[in-house]
Write a protein that holds these residues in place. Structure first.
Motif, PDB file in Angstrom:
ATOM      1  N   MET A 134      39.452  46.653  35.395  1.00 18.89           N
ATOM      2  CA  MET A 134      40.228  46.469  34.344  1.00 18.89           C
ATOM      3  C   MET A 134      41.835  46.292  34.582  1.00 18.89           C
ATOM      4  O   MET A 134      42.710  46.707  33.732  1.00 18.89           O
ATOM      5  CB  MET A 134      40.263  48.357  34.430  1.00 18.89           C
ATOM      6  N   LYS A 135      41.898  46.221  35.653  1.00 18.43           N
ATOM      7  CA  LYS A 135      43.596  45.541  36.214  1.00 18.43           C
ATOM      8  C   LYS A 135      43.563  44.325  35.328  1.00 18.43           C
ATOM      9  O   LYS A 135      44.991  43.914  35.625  1.00 18.43           O
ATOM     10  CB  LYS A 135      43.653  45.418  37.901  1.00 18.43           C
ATOM     11  N   LEU A 136      42.593  43.083  35.554  1.00 19.33           N
ATOM     12  CA  LEU A 136      42.489  42.444  35.178  1.00 19.33           C
ATOM     13  C   LEU A 136      42.754  42.597  33.558  1.00 19.33           C
ATOM     14  O   LEU A 136      43.331  41.128  33.215  1.00 19.33           O
ATOM     15  CB  LEU A 136      41.171  41.148  35.041  1.00 19.33           C
ATOM     16  N   ILE A 137      42.392  43.200  32.945  1.00 18.03           N
ATOM     17  CA  ILE A 137      42.735  42.345  30.941  1.00 18.03           C
ATOM     18  C   ILE A 137      44.387  43.463  30.878  1.00 18.03           C
ATOM     19  O   ILE A 137      44.099  43.445  30.146  1.00 18.03           O
ATOM     20  CB  ILE A 137      41.508  43.150  30.615  1.00 18.03           C
ATOM     21  N   ASP A 138      44.923  44.174  31.649  1.00 12.46           N
ATOM     22  CA  ASP A 138      45.960  45.277  32.020  1.00 12.46           C
ATOM     23  C   ASP A 138      45.862  46.058  30.790  1.00 12.46           C
ATOM     24  O   ASP A 138      47.351  45.998  29.988  1.00 12.46           O
ATOM     25  CB  ASP A 138      47.057  43.415  31.109  1.00 12.46           C
ATOM     26  N   SER A 139      45.665  46.534  31.458  1.00 11.95           N
ATOM     27  CA  SER A 139      44.577  48.130  30.737  1.00 11.95           C
ATOM     28  C   SER A 139      45.578  48.883  31.051  1.00 11.95           C
ATOM     29  O   SER A 139      45.564  48.306  32.375  1.00 11.95           O
ATOM     30  CB  SER A 139      43.314  48.182  30.990  1.00 11.95           C
ATOM     31  N   ASP A 140      46.190  50.014  30.511  1.00  9.72           N
ATOM     32  CA  ASP A 140      46.514  51.491  31.625  1.00  9.72           C
ATOM     33  C   ASP A 140      46.263  52.616  31.484  1.00  9.72           C
ATOM     34  O   ASP A 140      45.027  52.621  30.952  1.00  9.72           O
ATOM     35  CB  ASP A 140      47.875  51.716  29.995  1.00  9.72           C
ATOM     36  N   LEU A 141      45.835  52.108  33.005  1.00 12.40           N
ATOM     37  CA  LEU A 141      44.575  53.003  33.597  1.00 12.40           C
ATOM     38  C   LEU A 141      45.353  54.841  33.899  1.00 12.40           C
ATOM     39  O   LEU A 141      44.031  55.158  33.709  1.00 12.40           O
ATOM     40  CB  LEU A 141      44.539  52.416  34.977  1.00 12.40           C
ATOM     41  N   SER A 142      46.150  54.365  32.852  1.00 14.03           N
ATOM     42  CA  SER A 142      46.050  56.189  32.745  1.00 14.03           C
ATOM     43  C   SER A 142      45.823  56.660  31.490  1.00 14.03           C
ATOM     44  O   SER A 142      45.684  57.823  31.633  1.00 14.03           O
ATOM     45  CB  SER A 142      47.692  56.415  32.324  1.00 14.03           C
ATOM     46  N   LYS A 143      45.271  56.317  30.596  1.00  9.64           N
ATOM     47  CA  LYS A 143      44.761  55.894  29.412  1.00  9.64           C
ATOM     48  C   LYS A 143      43.014  55.847  29.249  1.00  9.64           C
ATOM     49  O   LYS A 143      42.546  56.182  28.518  1.00  9.64           O
ATOM     50  CB  LYS A 143      45.482  55.675  28.204  1.00  9.64           C
ATOM     51  N   ILE A 144      42.381  55.115  30.634  1.00  9.47           N
ATOM     52  CA  ILE A 144      40.923  54.966  30.162  1.00  9.47           C
ATOM     53  C   ILE A 144      40.216  55.869  31.368  1.00  9.47           C
ATOM     54  O   ILE A 144      40.657  56.154  32.626  1.00  9.47           O
ATOM     55  CB  ILE A 144      40.809  53.570  31.330  1.00  9.47           C
ATOM     56  N   ILE A 145      39.226  56.321  30.518  1.00  9.58           N
ATOM     57  CA  ILE A 145      37.644  56.898  30.904  1.00  9.58           C
ATOM     58  C   ILE A 145      37.086  56.450  31.190  1.00  9.58           C
ATOM     59  O   ILE A 145      36.201  55.601  30.432  1.00  9.58           O
ATOM     60  CB  ILE A 145      37.336  58.216  30.452  1.00  9.58           C
ATOM     61  N   MET A 146      35.683  56.380  32.379  1.00 11.90           N
ATOM     62  CA  MET A 146      35.072  55.373  32.765  1.00 11.90           C
ATOM     63  C   MET A 146      33.919  55.795  32.913  1.00 11.90           C
ATOM     64  O   MET A 146      33.878  56.845  33.769  1.00 11.90           O
ATOM     65  CB  MET A 146      34.724  53.800  33.124  1.00 11.90           C
ATOM     66  N   ILE A 147      32.396  56.053  31.730  1.00 11.32           N
ATOM     67  CA  ILE A 147      31.409  56.809  31.945  1.00 11.32           C
ATOM     68  C   ILE A 147      30.377  55.903  32.140  1.00 11.32           C
ATOM     69  O   ILE A 147      30.110  55.290  31.723  1.00 11.32           O
ATOM     70  CB  ILE A 147      31.263  57.789  30.908  1.00 11.32           C
TER      71      ILE A 147
END
Length: 71
Positions: free
Chosen positions: A1-14
């Motif tokens: 996720m860090k590679l695509i520069d996403s805001d991890l505070s808004k991402i849930i992985m299931i």
């Protein structure tokens, strides 16, 4: 996720395997495995209530995931 520069505070992985979110463990929630032959499988439907709850919460989803995993 860090590679695509996403805001991890808004991402849930299931996923059914914690290996899938090994690098972002705080964003991960595990779900029971499904193999496509169980027509009575309702795991994802039951998960919808949790996802809906998280959708409407303010702030970092990782904090809410930690709280939910205690129960």
């Amino acid at each position: 996720m860090k590679l695509i520069d996403s805001d991890l505070s808004k991402i849930i992985m299931i996923d059914n395997s914690t290996i899938s979110f090994k690098l972002n463990r705080d964003n991960g929630m595990t779900i029971k495995s499904w193999f496509g032959d169980d027509e009575d499988d309702k795991e994802l439907l039951q998960f919808m209530q949790t996802l809906t709850f998280l959708y409407y919460k303010k702030g970092d989803v990782r904090n809410w995931i930690k709280k939910l995993q205690k129960y």
